[in-house]
Every structure is written in C-alpha cells, then in structure tokens.
Write a protein that holds these residues in place. Structure first.
Motif, PDB file in Angstrom:
ATOM      1  N   ASN A  99      65.046   7.132   4.435  1.00 54.33           N
ATOM      2  CA  ASN A  99      64.091   7.712   5.359  1.00 54.33           C
ATOM      3  C   ASN A  99      63.213   6.612   5.958  1.00 54.33           C
ATOM      4  O   ASN A  99      62.696   5.752   5.242  1.00 54.33           O
ATOM      5  N   ASP A 158      59.867   5.767   8.325  1.00 56.13           N
ATOM      6  CA  ASP A 158      58.643   6.255   8.955  1.00 56.13           C
ATOM      7  C   ASP A 158      58.747   5.981  10.455  1.00 56.13           C
ATOM      8  O   ASP A 158      58.938   4.835  10.876  1.00 56.13           O
ATOM      9  N   SER A 159      58.626   7.021  11.269  1.00 62.22           N
ATOM     10  CA  SER A 159      58.852   6.873  12.707  1.00 62.22           C
ATOM     11  C   SER A 159      57.862   5.928  13.367  1.00 62.22           C
ATOM     12  O   SER A 159      58.118   5.421  14.471  1.00 62.22           O
ATOM     13  N   LEU A 195      58.366   3.049  16.543  1.00 63.86           N
ATOM     14  CA  LEU A 195      57.441   3.304  17.653  1.00 63.86           C
ATOM     15  C   LEU A 195      56.637   2.045  17.975  1.00 63.86           C
ATOM     16  O   LEU A 195      56.535   1.637  19.145  1.00 63.86           O
ATOM     17  N   ARG A 254      68.425   9.955  19.419  1.00 65.49           N
ATOM     18  CA  ARG A 254      68.433   9.363  18.083  1.00 65.49           C
ATOM     19  C   ARG A 254      68.208   7.864  18.221  1.00 65.49           C
ATOM     20  O   ARG A 254      68.503   7.283  19.270  1.00 65.49           O
ATOM     21  N   TYR A 282      66.988   2.225  13.322  1.00 65.05           N
ATOM     22  CA  TYR A 282      65.987   1.187  13.123  1.00 65.05           C
ATOM     23  C   TYR A 282      66.398   0.294  11.961  1.00 65.05           C
ATOM     24  O   TYR A 282      66.844   0.782  10.911  1.00 65.05           O
ATOM     25  N   VAL A 299      66.474   7.811  12.952  1.00 70.34           N
ATOM     26  CA  VAL A 299      65.308   8.639  13.244  1.00 70.34           C
ATOM     27  C   VAL A 299      65.674   9.561  14.400  1.00 70.34           C
ATOM     28  O   VAL A 299      66.227   9.112  15.417  1.00 70.34           O
ATOM     29  N   ASP A 300      65.402  10.833  14.243  1.00 71.97           N
ATOM     30  CA  ASP A 300      65.638  11.786  15.319  1.00 71.97           C
ATOM     31  C   ASP A 300      64.625  11.573  16.437  1.00 71.97           C
ATOM     32  O   ASP A 300      63.441  11.313  16.181  1.00 71.97           O
ATOM     33  N   ALA A 329      61.373  13.387  16.363  1.00 70.31           N
ATOM     34  CA  ALA A 329      60.455  13.011  15.285  1.00 70.31           C
ATOM     35  C   ALA A 329      59.722  11.708  15.572  1.00 70.31           C
ATOM     36  O   ALA A 329      58.853  11.308  14.795  1.00 70.31           O
ATOM     37  N   LEU A 330      60.054  11.052  16.682  1.00 71.18           N
ATOM     38  CA  LEU A 330      59.432   9.759  16.980  1.00 71.18           C
ATOM     39  C   LEU A 330      57.931   9.910  17.144  1.00 71.18           C
ATOM     40  O   LEU A 330      57.152   9.066  16.696  1.00 71.18           O
ATOM     41  N   ASP A 331      57.499  10.987  17.797  1.00 77.91           N
ATOM     42  CA  ASP A 331      56.067  11.259  17.945  1.00 77.91           C
ATOM     43  C   ASP A 331      55.854  12.755  18.121  1.00 77.91           C
ATOM     44  O   ASP A 331      56.040  13.286  19.219  1.00 77.91           O
TER      45      ASP A 331
END
Length: 218
Positions: free
Chosen positions: A2, A4-5, A9, A129, A132, A142-143, A146-148
């Motif tokens: 997992n 963290d977006s 970013l 998608r 990273y 990361v979807d 879900a980025l922000d």
C-alpha cells in the motif's frame, strides 16, 4: 504494498517535465514518447500545452489513452530515484477557464507566447491508475480516484494567496501554486515543493503555513 497517495502527489508537484507516451497513428499502435513541460491543475492532473500540429495531438485525437512518466533524480541516478508512471486518458481543455490559464502560466510563463500563436491548446490527463516507486521495497499501485479525495482549493482562495506573495516579494522566491497538501515555488530557477504535515482545509491556515515554508526555503 500500500502506497500513501501523498507520496506520488508531492512527486508530481516537484517535477517540471515528464515523458508523455501516446499511441502512434503511424507506425500504427506503437508507443510514441517524448518529454514535455507540464503543470498540475487544482486537482493535481498533469496539464500540457501543445500545438495542433504536434504528433501527440494527432495521436490523441485518434486515441486518448496515454502514459506519463515523471522522475526526480537530481544526481542523475534513476535507479534509486522517486518515479511514477501514470495511466489514463487525455482530453482537450478550454482556455476559457481562468483558474487553469492563470495556474499554468505561473508554472510555465513561456506558455503565454505559445497561446498567442493561436494553434496551441491545453490537454489534461485524467489519471486512472499510477505506479509509484520510491526506492527499494517501496512501490505499488495507486488508484487515480484515491490520489486526492479532498475538494480542490478554489480559484479565489488561491488567487488571494498569490496576490499576498506578489505584493511581498522575497528575492529569488516566487509562489507558483497552492493546494491542500503543500505549495510549489520557483527558487533560484528551479521548482521546489514544500509539503505540509497534514492536509489543510482553511485558507487562513494556508497563509500561515506559506509564511513558514517561505522562511525554510529562503
């Protein structure tokens, strides 16, 4: 694993150029990559300014699917550098959006002369998608949604912050953009990202944080 977006970013905000890959018309179906400057819109989507005559434009009219690669390798070693590959579809944007134009031109002031030519237009990548890589053992997907998940900072709020720094100049330091996760600056000719410890929802809190960030840079 997992991811963290906020990591990809902030990476996207630190970089000033990326490699855009579109699907070529001729030779048909092959990836067509080239390096392009970009700025992020208020939703952290890469925005490019390209001519109607560019190969990328012709490719995107035929097929909007694209990839976009960014890497932050100040020492030139890409193997240990932070990097991300974004996948999605690119759409043409209207130049009538004042927030889009004002934000892009703060990051890429040369864009003004290209806009004056008349055949350049803005295109934005809707990220579906992204992959990273932050170093050994720190990588994952990361979807795009879900980025922000937060609402973007409004144009009036960001413009007020721009104006505050335009009227209180600091030598060699220009505020380019502000969002709920950090601020982008131009310092000594290069782009700098100052990330906040936590997302911010209040414009007054953002102003106080910007003052602290500016002191850290300059």
């Amino acid at each position: 694993m997992n991811i963290d977006s906020v990591l990809p970013l902030n990476l996207l905000h630190r970089c000033a150029s990326g490699t855009l890959g579109t699907i070529a018309r001729d030779p048909q179906g092959y990836p067509y990559p080239s390096v392009v400057p970009y700025a992020l819109d208020a939703r952290h989507r890469p925005v490019i300014l390209v001519s109607s005559l560019a190969e990328h434009t012709r490719n995107l009219v035929a097929d909007p699917r694209a990839g976009f690669f960014v890497v932050d390798a100040p020492d030139g070693d890409v193997r240990d550098a932070e990097r991300a590959t974004l996948l999605g579809r690119i759409a043409r944007l209207s130049a009538d959006d004042p927030h889009l134009v004002a934000r892009y031109l703060r990051y890429e002031p040369d864009g003004e002369r290209y806009l004056a030519l008349g055949d350049f237009s803005f295109w934005v990548l809707d990220v579906e998608r992204l992959r990273y890589i932050g170093g050994f053992g720190r990588m994952g997907w990361v979807d795009g949604a879900a980025l922000d998940p937060l609402a973007p900072l409004g144009f009036d709020d960001e413009r007020a912050l721009w104006n505050a720094y335009d009227t209180a100049p600091r030598p060699g330091l220009d505020l380019l953009g502000v969002d709920r996760y950090g601020a982008d600056w131009r310092h000594a000719g290069r782009r700098v990202r100052t990330a906040f410890d936590a997302p911010q929802a209040d414009a007054a809190a953002l102003r106080a944080l910007l003052d602290a960030c500016a002191r850290r840079i300059a």
